[in-house]
Design a protein around this motif. Sequence first.
Motif, PDB file in Angstrom:
ATOM      1  N   SER A   1      -8.248   1.979  -2.666  1.00 16.48           N
ATOM      2  CA  SER A   1      -7.089   2.840  -2.894  1.00 16.48           C
ATOM      3  C   SER A   1      -7.487   4.307  -2.927  1.00 16.48           C
ATOM      4  O   SER A   1      -8.549   4.666  -3.429  1.00 16.48           O
ATOM      5  CB  SER A   1      -6.400   2.481  -4.220  1.00 16.48           C
ATOM      6  OG  SER A   1      -5.828   1.194  -4.174  1.00 16.48           O
ATOM      7  N   LEU A   2      -6.603   5.139  -2.391  1.00 15.80           N
ATOM      8  CA  LEU A   2      -6.701   6.575  -2.583  1.00 15.80           C
ATOM      9  C   LEU A   2      -6.274   6.867  -4.008  1.00 15.80           C
ATOM     10  O   LEU A   2      -5.194   6.451  -4.436  1.00 15.80           O
ATOM     11  CB  LEU A   2      -5.782   7.295  -1.591  1.00 15.80           C
ATOM     12  CG  LEU A   2      -5.661   8.814  -1.741  1.00 15.80           C
ATOM     13  CD1 LEU A   2      -6.961   9.486  -1.304  1.00 15.80           C
ATOM     14  CD2 LEU A   2      -4.496   9.342  -0.924  1.00 15.80           C
TER      15      LEU A   2
ATOM     16  N   ASP B   1      -3.245   4.831  -5.673  1.00 15.66           N
ATOM     17  CA  ASP B   1      -3.272   4.667  -7.132  1.00 15.66           C
ATOM     18  C   ASP B   1      -3.018   6.033  -7.755  1.00 15.66           C
ATOM     19  O   ASP B   1      -3.836   6.939  -7.636  1.00 15.66           O
ATOM     20  CB  ASP B   1      -4.633   4.114  -7.555  1.00 15.66           C
ATOM     21  CG  ASP B   1      -4.681   3.690  -9.013  1.00 15.66           C
ATOM     22  OD1 ASP B   1      -4.181   4.458  -9.858  1.00 15.66           O
ATOM     23  OD2 ASP B   1      -5.216   2.611  -9.311  1.00 15.66           O
ATOM     24  N   MET B   2      -1.861   6.201  -8.422  1.00 19.12           N
ATOM     25  CA  MET B   2      -1.429   7.504  -8.926  1.00 19.12           C
ATOM     26  C   MET B   2      -1.269   7.476 -10.440  1.00 19.12           C
ATOM     27  O   MET B   2      -0.665   6.548 -10.988  1.00 19.12           O
ATOM     28  CB  MET B   2      -0.108   7.905  -8.277  1.00 19.12           C
ATOM     29  CG  MET B   2      -0.170   8.063  -6.772  1.00 19.12           C
ATOM     30  SD  MET B   2       1.458   8.384  -6.015  1.00 19.12           S
ATOM     31  CE  MET B   2       2.093   6.705  -5.911  1.00 19.12           C
TER      32      MET B   2
ATOM     33  N   ARG C   1      -0.382  -1.112   1.555  1.00 14.45           N
ATOM     34  CA  ARG C   1       0.102  -2.411   1.068  1.00 14.45           C
ATOM     35  C   ARG C   1       0.289  -2.475  -0.435  1.00 14.45           C
ATOM     36  O   ARG C   1       0.862  -3.435  -0.945  1.00 14.45           O
ATOM     37  CB  ARG C   1      -0.876  -3.502   1.491  1.00 14.45           C
ATOM     38  CG  ARG C   1      -1.058  -3.653   2.993  1.00 14.45           C
ATOM     39  CD  ARG C   1      -2.129  -4.675   3.296  1.00 14.45           C
ATOM     40  NE  ARG C   1      -3.400  -4.299   2.669  1.00 14.45           N
ATOM     41  CZ  ARG C   1      -4.436  -5.104   2.555  1.00 14.45           C
ATOM     42  NH1 ARG C   1      -4.348  -6.355   2.980  1.00 14.45           N
ATOM     43  NH2 ARG C   1      -5.564  -4.683   1.990  1.00 14.45           N
ATOM     44  N   ALA C   2      -0.216  -1.466  -1.161  1.00 10.74           N
ATOM     45  CA  ALA C   2      -0.124  -1.526  -2.625  1.00 10.74           C
ATOM     46  C   ALA C   2       0.000  -0.120  -3.202  1.00 10.74           C
ATOM     47  O   ALA C   2      -0.766   0.776  -2.844  1.00 10.74           O
ATOM     48  CB  ALA C   2      -1.350  -2.220  -3.199  1.00 10.74           C
ATOM     49  N   LEU C   3       0.977   0.066  -4.075  1.00 10.96           N
ATOM     50  CA  LEU C   3       1.138   1.304  -4.837  1.00 10.96           C
ATOM     51  C   LEU C   3       0.955   0.980  -6.313  1.00 10.96           C
ATOM     52  O   LEU C   3       1.513   0.000  -6.817  1.00 10.96           O
ATOM     53  CB  LEU C   3       2.529   1.899  -4.629  1.00 10.96           C
ATOM     54  CG  LEU C   3       2.906   2.402  -3.232  1.00 10.96           C
ATOM     55  CD1 LEU C   3       4.354   2.903  -3.240  1.00 10.96           C
ATOM     56  CD2 LEU C   3       1.973   3.501  -2.782  1.00 10.96           C
ATOM     57  N   THR C   4       0.176   1.802  -6.993  1.00 11.56           N
ATOM     58  CA  THR C   4      -0.006   1.655  -8.431  1.00 11.56           C
ATOM     59  C   THR C   4       0.327   2.975  -9.103  1.00 11.56           C
ATOM     60  O   THR C   4      -0.143   4.034  -8.669  1.00 11.56           O
ATOM     61  CB  THR C   4      -1.461   1.263  -8.774  1.00 11.56           C
ATOM     62  OG1 THR C   4      -1.783   0.025  -8.123  1.00 11.56           O
ATOM     63  CG2 THR C   4      -1.630   1.094 -10.277  1.00 11.56           C
TER      64      THR C   4
ATOM     65  N   LEU D   1       4.459  -2.821  -5.755  1.00 12.26           N
ATOM     66  CA  LEU D   1       4.491  -1.652  -6.631  1.00 12.26           C
ATOM     67  C   LEU D   1       4.146  -2.099  -8.042  1.00 12.26           C
ATOM     68  O   LEU D   1       4.819  -2.955  -8.612  1.00 12.26           O
ATOM     69  CB  LEU D   1       5.872  -1.003  -6.598  1.00 12.26           C
ATOM     70  CG  LEU D   1       6.136   0.135  -7.587  1.00 12.26           C
ATOM     71  CD1 LEU D   1       5.202   1.309  -7.344  1.00 12.26           C
ATOM     72  CD2 LEU D   1       7.604   0.583  -7.493  1.00 12.26           C
ATOM     73  N   SER D   2       3.085  -1.527  -8.614  1.00  6.99           N
ATOM     74  CA  SER D   2       2.635  -1.909  -9.951  1.00  6.99           C
ATOM     75  C   SER D   2       2.665  -0.704 -10.883  1.00  6.99           C
ATOM     76  O   SER D   2       2.350   0.418 -10.467  1.00  6.99           O
ATOM     77  CB  SER D   2       1.208  -2.470  -9.904  1.00  6.99           C
ATOM     78  OG  SER D   2       1.130  -3.614  -9.081  1.00  6.99           O
ATOM     79  N   PHE D   3       3.044  -0.948 -12.131  1.00  6.72           N
ATOM     80  CA  PHE D   3       3.012   0.080 -13.166  1.00  6.72           C
ATOM     81  C   PHE D   3       1.996  -0.344 -14.232  1.00  6.72           C
ATOM     82  O   PHE D   3       2.018  -1.490 -14.698  1.00  6.72           O
ATOM     83  CB  PHE D   3       4.386   0.267 -13.797  1.00  6.72           C
ATOM     84  CG  PHE D   3       5.383   0.929 -12.896  1.00  6.72           C
ATOM     85  CD1 PHE D   3       5.557   2.301 -12.909  1.00  6.72           C
ATOM     86  CD2 PHE D   3       6.134   0.171 -12.013  1.00  6.72           C
ATOM     87  CE1 PHE D   3       6.462   2.912 -12.049  1.00  6.72           C
ATOM     88  CE2 PHE D   3       7.042   0.764 -11.152  1.00  6.72           C
ATOM     89  CZ  PHE D   3       7.214   2.141 -11.178  1.00  6.72           C
ATOM     90  N   VAL D   4       1.124   0.587 -14.598  1.00 11.06           N
ATOM     91  CA  VAL D   4       0.127   0.363 -15.639  1.00 11.06           C
ATOM     92  C   VAL D   4       0.425   1.365 -16.747  1.00 11.06           C
ATOM     93  O   VAL D   4       0.211   2.569 -16.595  1.00 11.06           O
ATOM     94  CB  VAL D   4      -1.304   0.549 -15.104  1.00 11.06           C
ATOM     95  CG1 VAL D   4      -2.327   0.233 -16.194  1.00 11.06           C
ATOM     96  CG2 VAL D   4      -1.540  -0.336 -13.883  1.00 11.06           C
ATOM     97  N   LEU D   5       0.941   0.879 -17.858  1.00 13.43           N
ATOM     98  CA  LEU D   5       1.444   1.730 -18.936  1.00 13.43           C
ATOM     99  C   LEU D   5       0.567   1.566 -20.171  1.00 13.43           C
ATOM    100  O   LEU D   5       0.314   0.448 -20.611  1.00 13.43           O
ATOM    101  CB  LEU D   5       2.898   1.365 -19.250  1.00 13.43           C
ATOM    102  CG  LEU D   5       3.837   1.314 -18.038  1.00 13.43           C
ATOM    103  CD1 LEU D   5       5.232   0.879 -18.465  1.00 13.43           C
ATOM    104  CD2 LEU D   5       3.890   2.657 -17.323  1.00 13.43           C
TER     105      LEU D   5
END
Length: 362
Positions: free
Chosen positions: A111-112, A152-153, A211-214, A272-276
Amino acid sequence: MWREDQVVWPPYWTPTPLPDTQDGLPLAATLNKAENNPQKDSPLFRLSPEIRVRIYDLALQTFCDQDRAFGDRDLFKRPSLTGPRRIYTALLRTCRAVYAETWALPLINTSLVIHEGSEEDRPPSRPHSVMSPNKRLFYLQAWQLLLIGGVDMTFQQIRLENGGIEEWLRRLHHARGHAREIMRRVASEKHPGSQFVKDFVENSLIGVRVRALTVRVNRRDWWNWTNDPSTNSPERASRKRMIRVLQPKTPHDFGPYPNDDSEPLLGEDCTLSFVLETFGPKANELDYTVNQAKEWVFAIPSLSQEGQNRHVLGWDGQVRDESWEQAVNEPRIAWLRKPVYSTVRNRIEVRFIRFIPKLAQD
């Protein structure tokens, strides 16, 4: 204008020195596979291609370098980030046959990393000299940028609610558009008449999608991270002082854009994933936020054409919990030292929630 230190590079596979040009093609574009040794005596090549791909994925995963492990006092250290990220690419140099099957995987599987969170949580990185403005494609060669498989943001809530995701996806979309122009020009000018090179650029580079956003929000990134949780409750009006977040816009709205017929940035199977994350005493507030997020639905316009079943990104039905202990020194939140919080004072709580393509529920 983005700041260079917001892109947490160097990429783990980048050679030294950094290439000063972006008009090159990967070796795979001109590799004659007919000349490859079939490696019939190799146990690896006696396996099925599907099993080999699985082995390659495991061997070329990004990992945290424990030879340069972060210290326990480093606030950016996490169970998933215990040292600088690395990926070993020596496998690609073993033989032409292996290279032909693995050359793209270090980028597709990585991931970038974008970081606009609190400065204390920003992982260290070694800044590179910046290329000329019209070639600054996140420090990557054009073909490398086109192969990135994930983004990955990390955001502070103020940026998340004011278009942070949209801005970065637009930057990446436009940068990849420039990269496509470079690759097509290279194929035309440096390999005129080569249909193989042209097809390689179109199918093996330009056809790749993210393919994946975080999206991450760390413990200091919330509006109300300094508020004493004992004064907040979902059942009381004071819940306005809790950590909570509104649903962001649909990522698929960010590309392609109106009047833009260029290649889409996101794959139709993109997740789309959220890491909180928050402090231990605020775990109930985090759970309240996650329960609200379970109802979020994100449209996928490209899969929702007229006359077809409507597709959306919806919650996958799972919430993954994680917690760890870390000595917390937060002078701005004196309530953390209250005796009532003694058992969870040094605990960090994290919730993972993911949205996957699915048919909309009418």
